[in-house]
Design an enzyme around this catalytic site. Structure first.
Site, PDB file in Angstrom:
ATOM      1  N   GLU A   1      13.442 -48.868 -30.702  1.00  0.00           N
ATOM      2  CA  GLU A   1      14.392 -47.700 -30.726  1.00  0.00           C
ATOM      3  C   GLU A   1      14.975 -46.717 -29.860  1.00  0.00           C
ATOM      4  O   GLU A   1      16.213 -47.409 -29.484  1.00  0.00           O
ATOM      5  CB  GLU A   1      14.975 -48.239 -32.598  1.00  0.00           C
ATOM      6  CG  GLU A   1      15.004 -48.209 -33.588  1.00  0.00           C
ATOM      7  CD  GLU A   1      15.784 -49.627 -33.676  1.00  0.00           C
ATOM      8  OE1 GLU A   1      17.123 -49.782 -32.492  1.00  0.00           O
ATOM      9  OE2 GLU A   1      15.578 -50.790 -33.370  1.00  0.00           O
TER      10      GLU A   1
ATOM     11  N   HIS B   1      16.897 -49.390 -26.572  1.00  0.00           N
ATOM     12  CA  HIS B   1      17.708 -48.588 -27.790  1.00  0.00           C
ATOM     13  C   HIS B   1      18.666 -46.941 -26.742  1.00  0.00           C
ATOM     14  O   HIS B   1      19.752 -47.325 -26.238  1.00  0.00           O
ATOM     15  CB  HIS B   1      18.705 -48.960 -29.006  1.00  0.00           C
ATOM     16  CG  HIS B   1      17.884 -50.247 -28.904  1.00  0.00           C
ATOM     17  ND1 HIS B   1      19.031 -50.889 -28.055  1.00  0.00           N
ATOM     18  CD2 HIS B   1      17.705 -51.123 -29.445  1.00  0.00           C
ATOM     19  CE1 HIS B   1      18.650 -52.770 -29.093  1.00  0.00           C
ATOM     20  NE2 HIS B   1      18.336 -52.331 -29.994  1.00  0.00           N
TER      21      HIS B   1
END
Length: 243
Positions: free
Chosen positions: A215, A218
């Site tokens: 994450e 990202h």
């Protein structure tokens, strides 16, 4: 107007390379091109009802209900930090709600704001006990796959605690239907605040550490395909597609 929309939606046709694509034109794969060219020009045909709905309601507004897919520019840019005055505000609370709903609506353990079309440094992660129990016991032991509650982090900062790299399979809601083996650090610490501004500190090992690193990537415009062992890149439904 309705009849014209219906005729346009029903006639998909190839567009020669190098020509601009008129807005709203339904595109079909170019039969005479190689696979790469055909994939580049292929578009989903928009039915009459989809075209009419778009005309009436307009385009969807972030945060989206579904993760955007690879190719969307928002996935490749560095996300911006959330300003202090946004903490506790309605927009950030709405984003937190959308991330939580997105996590729980599909087999997804982590979800970032850019995946819902919002270029902010926010992500959520959760591994409920029932979903954890779905992993094979040997995999759970090898990669320390353990349940953890919902955590939402705003402006997270990552620190590596154990530099050992462990390779394991990963997927992504924004690269739907594929997976690959990716090396990740074994243990990390992430800190930030939640949507209301309360401090969050999370020390994670094994699978949770992998989710955090995925994450965090990202938020910097990095996808797991940038770090994967390319020979392991797999369409997870390849056997079903052969039936």
């Amino acid at each position: 107007m309705a009849a014209a929309l219906g005729r346009a939606a029903g006639r998909a046709r190839p567009v020669p390379a190098g020509l601009p694509i008129p807005p709203g034109l339904p595109i079909a794969p170019c039969r005479g091109c190689g696979d790469g060219d055909a994939a580049g020009w292929a578009r989903r045909e928009r039915s009459y009802w989809r075209a009419l709905r778009r005309q009436v309601l307009g385009p969807p507004v972030p945060p989206f209900a579904e993760p955007v897919q690879v190719g969307a520019p928002v996935l490749r840019g560095a996300a911006a930090a959330v300003a202090a005055e946004q903490l506790g505000g309605p927009e950030l609370r709405r984003l937190a709600k959308a991330l939580t709903a997105g996590l729980r609506a599909r087999p997804c353990l982590g979800l970032s704001a850019p995946q819902l079309g919002v270029p902010l440094r926010v992500f959520a992660a959760e591994l409920p006990p029932d979903r954890c129990a779905g992993y094979p016991p040997a995999l759970r032991r090898a990669h320390r796959i353990e349940p953890f509650p919902l955590r939402l982090l705003v402006n997270p900062a990552l620190r590596v605690l154990d530099t050992r790299l462990v390779t394991a399979p990963e997927g992504c809601a924004s690269i739907h239907g594929f997976s690959a083996y990716v090396p990740r650090h074994w243990a990390v610490h992430v800190s930030g605040v939640d949507e209301l501004g309360a401090l969050v500190s999370w020390e994670a090992t094994g699978w949770a550490a992998r989710i955090i690193q995925h994450e965090m990537d990202h938020l910097d415009g990095i996808l797991y395909i940038d770090r994967m062992d390319t020979r392991t890149f797999t369409n997870v439904a390849w056997m079903e597609l052969m039936d």
